[in-house]
Design an enzyme around this catalytic site. Structure first.
Site, PDB file in Angstrom:
ATOM      1  N   TYR A  33       0.826  -1.200   0.000  1.00 49.12           N
ATOM      2  CA  TYR A  33       0.000   0.000   0.000  1.00 49.12           C
ATOM      3  C   TYR A  33       0.865   1.257   0.000  1.00 49.12           C
ATOM      4  CZ  TYR A  33       0.932   1.042   4.944  1.00 49.12           C
ATOM      5  OH  TYR A  33       1.535   1.373   6.126  1.00 49.12           O
ATOM      6  N   ARG A  52       8.350   4.120  -4.590  1.00 46.65           N
ATOM      7  CA  ARG A  52       8.351   3.116  -3.531  1.00 46.65           C
ATOM      8  C   ARG A  52       7.362   1.996  -3.836  1.00 46.65           C
ATOM      9  NH1 ARG A  52       7.526   5.102   2.487  1.00 46.65           N
ATOM     10  NH2 ARG A  52       5.428   5.515   1.709  1.00 46.65           N
ATOM     11  N   ARG A 100      -7.585 -20.379  -1.637  1.00 46.07           N
ATOM     12  CA  ARG A 100      -6.567 -20.251  -0.598  1.00 46.07           C
ATOM     13  C   ARG A 100      -5.479 -21.305  -0.779  1.00 46.07           C
ATOM     14  NH1 ARG A 100      -4.901 -21.812   4.421  1.00 46.07           N
ATOM     15  NH2 ARG A 100      -4.174 -20.109   5.777  1.00 46.07           N
ATOM     16  N   LYS A 148       6.575  -2.100   1.826  1.00 51.57           N
ATOM     17  CA  LYS A 148       5.420  -1.482   2.483  1.00 51.57           C
ATOM     18  C   LYS A 148       4.188  -2.374   2.328  1.00 51.57           C
ATOM     19  CE  LYS A 148       3.302   3.084   3.150  1.00 51.57           C
ATOM     20  NZ  LYS A 148       3.770   3.273   4.537  1.00 51.57           N
ATOM     21  N   GLU A 180      12.572   2.320  14.139  1.00 56.03           N
ATOM     22  CA  GLU A 180      11.706   3.401  13.654  1.00 56.03           C
ATOM     23  C   GLU A 180      10.449   3.442  14.496  1.00 56.03           C
ATOM     24  OE1 GLU A 180      10.601   2.484   9.607  1.00 56.03           O
ATOM     25  OE2 GLU A 180      10.407   0.357  10.070  1.00 56.03           O
ATOM     26  N   LEU A 205      11.407   0.980   6.995  1.00 59.01           N
ATOM     27  CA  LEU A 205      10.738   1.426   5.779  1.00 59.01           C
ATOM     28  C   LEU A 205      11.532   2.556   5.139  1.00 59.01           C
ATOM     29  CD1 LEU A 205       8.168   1.192   4.009  1.00 59.01           C
ATOM     30  CD2 LEU A 205       7.219   3.060   5.366  1.00 59.01           C
TER      31      LEU A 205
END
Length: 285
Positions: A33, A52, A100, A148, A180, A205
């Site tokens: 995301y 990114r 799945r 991310k 972080e 990140l």
């Protein structure tokens, strides 16, 4: 009035939006995301977020649902349809819908693309003047924090632990060193005025706001040290702050119960925030 959201090619009211229960983002957290902030109706550092996004997709061998121009048009259309002037656009890409199975579905599987707006105004947050209080929480995330992904359970738990302690956020700690924040990059400023933040690696990140701020700091002749810093070093810092797409540059005035500086946002932090906000608005699209 209900928000208009984007799901796989269509714009619909949020209560009509649908994603399959077989989507791998739902079943496996197999998704990435980005959140792009909006100021005065314009997108902040959109190109940086797209860079990114491309890196995250590549690291997971996840197909892109659209090119940058098409994604920009989706963002702008969401702003238009929702009349958003201050806030952000959340965009998520998953590997798509399949039965799945831990094994990835065929490469021809269509990725899922979802996007929506949220309203906030961090440019006028009271914490700009008071600063944030942060607690230390162990860093128990997986080893690829540079991607991310939507796998945010531990950061969410860490933030809740900080709130339980009466603090605003948590700084994550591994082997005695700060990695972080729960949703931000962490910075301290020493007595010598040097800005210190952890170097890029799989451990943190690769923050879009972080990159922009470090570039601006270098242009202003400020010294930046990209290296790990300890919990003790953090407690004894002259100043501290975080960077993120939502908070921009936000001062930290208490770390693990220790008052930072005189307990107010410091002059370097204030200057960095001013410089960043000016540049963000100048380059917004």
């Amino acid at each position: 009035m209900s928000r208009i959201v984007y799901t796989n090619g269509i714009y619909v009211p949020e209560d009509e939006a649908r994603v399959s229960v077989f989507d791998r983002g739902f079943l496996f957290g197999d998704a990435v995301y980005e959140v792009t902030s909006v100021l005065e109706g314009r997108l902040i550092d959109f190109a940086g977020h797209m860079r990114r996004l491309r890196r995250s997709l590549a690291e997971l061998s996840l197909a892109s649902p659209a090119d940058d121009q098409a994604l920009l048009e989706i963002h702008r259309e969401l702003l238009r349809r929702n009349g958003l002037s201050e806030g952000g656009v959340y965009m998520m890409v998953s590997r798509g819908v399949a039965d799945r199975d831990f094994v990835f579905p065929p490469e021809t599987t269509r990725p899922t693309l979802v996007a929506f707006t949220q309203s906030w105004n961090e440019a006028k947050s009271p914490e700009i003047e008071t600063g944030l209080k942060v607690a230390f929480v162990p860093d128990l995330r997986w080893g690829r924090r540079d991607i991310k992904t939507v796998q945010l359970l531990w950061p969410s738990m860490a933030k809740m632990e900080a709130r339980r302690q009466g603090k605003d956020d948590a700084w994550l700690v591994e082997d005695g060193m700060v990695t972080e924040g729960t949703s931000n990059n962490a910075f301290i400023i020493g007595a010598d005025g040097h800005i210190v933040t952890r170097a890029l690696s799989n451990s943190i990140l690769h923050g879009t706001t972080r990159a922009s701020l470090l570039r601006l700091a270098a242009e202003k002749g400020l010294t930046v040290e990209e290296r790990p810093f300890s919990t003790d070093e953090a407690r004894n810092a002259a100043e501290a702050f975080i960077t993120s797409a939502g908070a921009f540059v936000m001062p930290v005035t208490e770390i693990d119960g220790a008052t930072i500086g005189d307990g107010r946002p410091g002059p370097v932090t204030r200057a960095l925030r001013r410089i960043y906000m000016e540049e963000a608005l100048r380059t917004a699209i």
